[in-house]
Every structure is written in structure tokens, then in C-alpha cells.
Write a protein that holds these residues in place. Structure first.
Motif, PDB file in Angstrom:
ATOM      1  N   LEU A  37       0.792  -1.226   0.000  1.00 29.43           N
ATOM      2  CA  LEU A  37       0.000   0.000   0.000  1.00 29.43           C
ATOM      3  C   LEU A  37       0.827   1.280   0.000  1.00 29.43           C
ATOM      4  CD1 LEU A  37      -2.794  -0.947   2.556  1.00 29.43           C
ATOM      5  CD2 LEU A  37      -2.842  -1.102   0.061  1.00 29.43           C
ATOM      6  N   MET A  38       2.108   1.184   0.401  1.00 30.91           N
ATOM      7  CA  MET A  38       2.896   2.401   0.530  1.00 30.91           C
ATOM      8  C   MET A  38       4.395   2.118   0.432  1.00 30.91           C
ATOM      9  SD  MET A  38       2.974   5.151   3.678  1.00 30.91           S
ATOM     10  CE  MET A  38       1.537   6.094   3.236  1.00 30.91           C
ATOM     11  N   VAL A  39       5.095   3.077  -0.152  1.00 28.67           N
ATOM     12  CA  VAL A  39       6.556   3.089  -0.151  1.00 28.67           C
ATOM     13  C   VAL A  39       6.938   4.423   0.478  1.00 28.67           C
ATOM     14  CG1 VAL A  39       8.646   3.134  -1.564  1.00 28.67           C
ATOM     15  CG2 VAL A  39       6.713   1.676  -2.226  1.00 28.67           C
ATOM     16  N   LYS A  40       7.785   4.351   1.526  1.00 26.26           N
ATOM     17  CA  LYS A  40       8.111   5.579   2.250  1.00 26.26           C
ATOM     18  C   LYS A  40       9.513   5.510   2.828  1.00 26.26           C
ATOM     19  CE  LYS A  40       5.876   3.668   6.331  1.00 26.26           C
ATOM     20  NZ  LYS A  40       4.761   3.772   7.251  1.00 26.26           N
ATOM     21  N   LYS A  93      -0.850   3.793  -2.511  1.00 27.43           N
ATOM     22  CA  LYS A  93      -1.654   3.040  -3.478  1.00 27.43           C
ATOM     23  C   LYS A  93      -2.943   3.757  -3.884  1.00 27.43           C
ATOM     24  CE  LYS A  93      -3.641  -1.435  -4.466  1.00 27.43           C
ATOM     25  NZ  LYS A  93      -3.744  -2.831  -4.091  1.00 27.43           N
ATOM     26  N   TYR A  94      -3.627   4.349  -2.940  1.00 28.74           N
ATOM     27  CA  TYR A  94      -4.934   4.937  -3.252  1.00 28.74           C
ATOM     28  C   TYR A  94      -4.841   6.355  -3.795  1.00 28.74           C
ATOM     29  CZ  TYR A  94      -6.326   0.760  -0.874  1.00 28.74           C
ATOM     30  OH  TYR A  94      -6.462  -0.557  -0.523  1.00 28.74           O
ATOM     31  N   MET A  95      -3.626   6.889  -3.880  1.00 24.49           N
ATOM     32  CA  MET A  95      -3.451   8.230  -4.424  1.00 24.49           C
ATOM     33  C   MET A  95      -2.624   8.237  -5.707  1.00 24.49           C
ATOM     34  SD  MET A  95      -2.777  10.516  -1.037  1.00 24.49           S
ATOM     35  CE  MET A  95      -2.635  12.019  -1.972  1.00 24.49           C
ATOM     36  N   ASP A  96      -1.722   7.265  -5.839  1.00 26.25           N
ATOM     37  CA  ASP A  96      -0.778   7.249  -6.951  1.00 26.25           C
ATOM     38  C   ASP A  96      -1.088   6.114  -7.915  1.00 26.25           C
ATOM     39  OD1 ASP A  96       0.742   9.358  -5.775  1.00 26.25           O
ATOM     40  OD2 ASP A  96       1.665   7.901  -4.427  1.00 26.25           O
ATOM     41  N   SER A  97      -0.747   6.332  -9.153  1.00 25.90           N
ATOM     42  CA  SER A  97      -0.959   5.318 -10.179  1.00 25.90           C
ATOM     43  C   SER A  97      -0.063   4.104  -9.924  1.00 25.90           C
ATOM     44  CB  SER A  97      -0.627   5.912 -11.549  1.00 25.90           C
ATOM     45  OG  SER A  97      -0.494   4.889 -12.498  1.00 25.90           O
ATOM     46  N   PRO A  98      -0.644   2.902  -9.898  1.00 27.43           N
ATOM     47  CA  PRO A  98       0.157   1.686  -9.714  1.00 27.43           C
ATOM     48  C   PRO A  98       1.238   1.542 -10.791  1.00 27.43           C
ATOM     49  CG  PRO A  98      -2.183   1.173  -9.575  1.00 27.43           C
ATOM     50  CD  PRO A  98      -2.071   2.608 -10.013  1.00 27.43           C
ATOM     51  N   MET A  99       1.012   2.142 -11.956  1.00 24.20           N
ATOM     52  CA  MET A  99       1.979   2.056 -13.047  1.00 24.20           C
ATOM     53  C   MET A  99       3.252   2.839 -12.715  1.00 24.20           C
ATOM     54  SD  MET A  99      -0.580   1.806 -16.276  1.00 24.20           S
ATOM     55  CE  MET A  99       0.711   1.879 -17.389  1.00 24.20           C
ATOM     56  N   ARG A 140       6.998   1.342  -9.619  1.00 27.38           N
ATOM     57  CA  ARG A 140       8.393   0.930  -9.834  1.00 27.38           C
ATOM     58  C   ARG A 140       9.308   2.163  -9.882  1.00 27.38           C
ATOM     59  NH1 ARG A 140       9.011  -2.960 -14.457  1.00 27.38           N
ATOM     60  NH2 ARG A 140       8.425  -4.429 -12.862  1.00 27.38           N
ATOM     61  N   ARG A 141       8.887   3.203 -10.597  1.00 26.71           N
ATOM     62  CA  ARG A 141       9.698   4.421 -10.696  1.00 26.71           C
ATOM     63  C   ARG A 141       9.811   5.101  -9.338  1.00 26.71           C
ATOM     64  NH1 ARG A 141       9.077   9.692 -11.012  1.00 26.71           N
ATOM     65  NH2 ARG A 141       6.829   9.672 -11.216  1.00 26.71           N
ATOM     66  N   LEU A 142       8.728   5.111  -8.571  1.00 22.75           N
ATOM     67  CA  LEU A 142       8.740   5.762  -7.263  1.00 22.75           C
ATOM     68  C   LEU A 142       9.585   4.987  -6.251  1.00 22.75           C
ATOM     69  CD1 LEU A 142       5.043   6.988  -7.170  1.00 22.75           C
ATOM     70  CD2 LEU A 142       7.099   8.375  -7.497  1.00 22.75           C
ATOM     71  N   VAL A 143       9.617   3.661  -6.369  1.00 25.17           N
ATOM     72  CA  VAL A 143      10.499   2.850  -5.514  1.00 25.17           C
ATOM     73  C   VAL A 143      11.956   3.189  -5.847  1.00 25.17           C
ATOM     74  CG1 VAL A 143      11.333   0.503  -5.078  1.00 25.17           C
ATOM     75  CG2 VAL A 143       8.874   0.969  -5.102  1.00 25.17           C
ATOM     76  N   LYS A 144      12.263   3.311  -7.129  1.00 28.73           N
ATOM     77  CA  LYS A 144      13.623   3.673  -7.552  1.00 28.73           C
ATOM     78  C   LYS A 144      13.989   5.048  -6.986  1.00 28.73           C
ATOM     79  CE  LYS A 144      16.456   3.980 -11.704  1.00 28.73           C
ATOM     80  NZ  LYS A 144      16.755   5.294 -12.202  1.00 28.73           N
TER      81      LYS A 144
END
Length: 131
Positions: A73-76, A95-101, A104-108
Motif C-alpha cells: 500500500l505504501m513506499v516511504k 496506493k490509493y493516491m498514486d498510479s500503480p503504473m 516501480r519508478r517511485l520505488v527507484k
């Protein structure tokens, strides 16, 4: 809509930087949030257009550790002070605010920011021991 959000984030960030007399060495915009780092002053500026506050200034002098937490649900990032008395969370993916697509880029991105912040925290700790 995306350009309007980015312009709003850019405006808030520039106002904060100008008022403080700081320069951003690194800036990243993601969805409704932005994160900037001023190396000379060791400050992070976190902006969340849907948060309680428009922006948050994080003084790295007050922190000793930076952790990356990845869940479905979240990466922080979590910044913690010595002893854990103070803790700040910087969400990169919700998850409920950002596009699941974009996850991967946001984790990077979160990993890159973790490295930047951790390096600064380590440099500061070494300089304290040298004094």
C-alpha cells in the motif's frame, strides 16, 4: 492537471527557497508531492499538496538514520533521530493516491533519496566524531 499540480508544487518550493535564502541541489516532483534538498544547509523540503501542511522543512542535523519501507500500500522513507524520539515519514507511493503504473519508478526514486540522505547523515556523524 498534471502540469497544474507541478506548477503549484514549483511555486510553493520556490517561495520557501526564496524566503529562506536556500538553493535546491536536487528536486523531484512525484504526483502531488515534491522533495528538495539543500546540501549547504542540510535541509530537506517536503511538499504535499494534500497534506495537513503545505510544506515541511526537515533539518538533517536532527536525524541519524534513514530507512526505506516498501509495502503493497505504501513506499516511504522514515528518518529517525538518535534513540528514535523523533520520526518523520516521507511517502513516495500511496496506493490509493498514486498510479500503480508509477510504483516501480517511485520505488527507484525512494532508493535514490535514501542513498542521498543516508550519505549526508553518515558524513555528519563522522564530522561530529572528528571534532
Amino acid at each position: 492537471r498534471k502540469n497544474t499540480r507541478r506548477r503549484q508544487l514549483f511555486s510553493v518550493l520556490n517561495t520557501v527557497l526564496h524566503n529562506k535564502g536556500w538553493l535546491a541541489d536536487k528536486v523531484e516532483y512525484f504526483e502531488t508531492r515534491a522533495l528538495a534538498f539543500d546540501l549547504a544547509n542540510r535541509k530537506l523540503i517536503y511538499i504535499d499538496r494534500y497534506g495537513v501542511e503545505d510544506f515541511q522543512i526537515i533539518d538533517l542535523e536532527n536525524f541519524s538514520d534513514c530507512f526505506l519501507v516498501q509495502k503493497e500500500l505504501m513506499v516511504k522513507l522514515i528518518l529517525m533521530s538518535d534513540g528514535g524520539a523523533e520520526q518523520i515519514t516521507i511517502p513516495f507511493y500511496i496506493k490509493y493516491m498514486d498510479s500503480p503504473m508509477r510504483k516501480r519508478r517511485l520505488v527507484k526514486s525512494a532508493n535514490e533519496w535514501k542513498e542521498i540522505i543516508s550519505t549526508q547523515l553518515e558524513l555528519h556523524q563522522h564530522s561530529q566524531y572528528a571534532e
